[in-house]
Design an enzyme around this catalytic site. Structure first.
Site, PDB file in Angstrom:
ATOM      1  CG  ASP A  15      -1.727  -1.336   1.443  1.00  0.00           C
ATOM      2  OD1 ASP A  15      -2.071  -1.823   0.249  1.00  0.00           O
ATOM      3  OD2 ASP A  15      -1.677  -1.715   2.558  1.00  0.00           O
ATOM      4  CD  GLU A 171      -9.116  -2.550  -1.487  1.00  0.00           C
ATOM      5  OE1 GLU A 171      -9.241  -2.691  -0.434  1.00  0.00           O
ATOM      6  OE2 GLU A 171      -8.229  -3.472  -2.264  1.00  0.00           O
TER       7      GLU A 171
END
Length: 510
Positions: A15, A171
């Site tokens: 991420d 997301e």
């Protein structure tokens, strides 16, 4: 143009979020149940990165419950540089929720957290031309709301933005003002093999957003590319004007479906612009890097002798920092671990480790177990998936925990006194002999590797330095494809009874 190797940050570093301040680049990654939280990296050429600290590095900022599940904790952060300050926002799942911290220097110190009362995960920050701060997040789709970033107060009700092409799990949103457009980049399809990046744009906020006609703009799904699970990207413009993306990916190995043990890693990919759209890729293991002056950092030492007062940033532990369980002062030149739980699969387990950064590596530590104590060296994926070699009394043993099964697979008597424990990870002979008869089958004809992604050898060293192997274990059981979750392997020291002193620890590439 120089060539560089991907991933640019190897090992469990998912991420990634990036920002630029002048000619310096800073990057944050997820940390989940490990503390300190949110590793922070620094680069001057986008390809060489050094770990400079953590955004959540003290209990006042982050402390997780001892019973918090693995792969809970600190999810995807966003790191931004705005108005002379660095801003980091993230979600602590199973803890404080969405929190925002600031610093004038990304190496710290960072402020105490400000709570932002939004649901969901993966918060993002962007400032519009009026100076208003928008916070985007994932909660049943991508939503956005204006906030006061200093107080965390919501300045309105969240509104629907753009939630992708209809694939599952939209997301990781990131919003950018580039030229006359607002661009919204997001991931969808799940963070496994179906992972993909899609983009949309709008003249105004909060939309409506027009999707790129050929979304997703990047995905390696349904290919034989050595890099898989590509997604969760963030854009940056280099100081030479070129555009780049950092994103997560994995390097699966072994038999189908392929297994990755080191977790999701940080990759770098070029971005080209076509008809006003940013198009990232390709994501290659060796690539033509930015035309920036190369700036490698001095290499970190492979060995830590615990001769200084504090721990280097690469050391991480589980859920909370506790000087009573990780003690650098009790015995000079050692770190002493004082157990809180009877096993690595129990709440409160005491474990101090480093991320595995090389597919082939060797970890060693010099262990001195106090009378009645037990501890050693472990490769950990989560509570239910780890291999360990430990000393207890006059016995050294290898232990495997795979799902609901825990087995001492070998043990041997050893002389009294300190002992060097050792774990090797190798990919050279990850073909179990029992599977060699499959090598002539259709999988081999298709060029697929048969067997495990790697092999882990657990044992100890004699006084003359010979490696006495207690067990050779299949690496696939310490991978996300078997265990699930969002993390990667961490290799380190532990104590599960009494006190255990460690004179030194080293982990180096094979």
């Amino acid at each position: 143009m120089a060539y560089f190797d991907n991933p640019v940050i190897p090992g469990f570093s998912p991420d990634p979020s990036i920002c630029r301040a002048g000619e310096d680049y800073y990057l944050a990654t997820s940390s989940f149940e490990y503390v300190p939280g949110v590793p922070l990296w620094h680069s001057r050429d986008l390809t060489h990165w050094r770990l400079i600290g953590h955004a959540l590095d003290r209990p006042a900022q982050l402390e997780l419950s001892g019973t918090a599940p693995s792969s809970s904790g600190v999810y995807a952060p966003t790191l931004r540089h705005h108005d002379g300050w660095f801003w980091m926002i993230t979600t602590v799942v199973g803890g404080a929720g969405t929190v925002l911290v600031t610093a004038d220097d990304p190496a710290g110190p960072w402020s105490d957290p400000v709570h932002v009362a939004i649901p969901g995960i993966d918060p993002d920050l962007a400032w519009d031309e009026r100076g208003d701060c928008w916070c985007l997040f994932s909660h049943g789709g991508i939503k956005g709301v204006r906030i006061d970033p200093k107080s965390g107060e919501l300045l309105g009700e969240p509104v629907e933005m753009w939630s992708g092409t209809g694939l599952q799990y939209p997301e990781g949103p990131h919003l950018y003002r580039i030229g006359d457009w607002w661009y919204l980049l997001l991931s969808e399809g799940g963070t496994e093999r179906g992972h993909a990046l899609s983009v949309a744009r709008s003249r105004t906020l909060p939309g409506p957003f027009e999707p790129h006609p050929d979304n997703p703009v990047l995905s390696h799904r349904s290919t034989d590319h050595p890099v898989q699970n590509t997604g969760h990207g963030d854009l940056v413009q280099a100081h030479d004007g070129s555009w780049w993306m950092v994103l997560l990916g994995t390097r699966p190995r072994g038999d189908t479906p392929g297994f990755h043990g080191m977790g999701r890693e940080t990759f770098l990919a070029p971005v080209r612009w076509e008809d006003g759209w940013p198009l990232p890729g390709p994501v290659e293991l060796r690539f033509e890097g930015p035309e920036l002056t190369p700036h490698p950092w001095p290499g970190e030492p492979h060995r830590d002798d615990f001769d200084v007062p504090g721990l280097a940033p690469r050391w991480i532990t589980l859920r909370r920092q506790d000087p009573e369980t990780v003690d650098l002062g009790a015995r000079p030149g050692h770190v002493v671990l004082n157990s809180r739980a009877e096993g690595l699969d129990r709440p409160g387990a005491v474990f101090l480790g480093q991320r595995q950064r090389d597919p082939e590596c060797c970890a060693r530590t010099r262990t001195d177990v106090a009378e009645g104590g037990r501890g050693g060296l472990a490769v950990r994926l989560d509570e239910a998936h780890h291999y360990q070699v430990e000393r207890e009394g006059d016995v050294v043993r290898a232990v495997a925990r795979i799902g609901p099964l825990r087995q001492a697979v070998a043990e041997r008597a050893v002389p009294a006194g300190p002992l060097t424990l050792r774990i090797e990870v190798t990919t050279a002979d990850a073909l179990p002999p029992t599977l060699t008869d499959r090598a002539a089958g259709p999988q081999a004809a298709a060029g697929l590797r048969i067997g495990a992604p790697d092999t882990l050898r657990l044992g100890y060293e004699t006084e003359v330095g010979d490696f006495e192997i207690l067990a050779e274990l299949d690496g696939r059981y310490l991978t996300t494809e078997v265990a699930g979750g969002f993390t990667g392997r961490v290799i380190g020291m532990y104590a599960t009874r009494g006190s255990v002193a460690f004179d030194w620890f080293e982990m180096r590439p094979a």
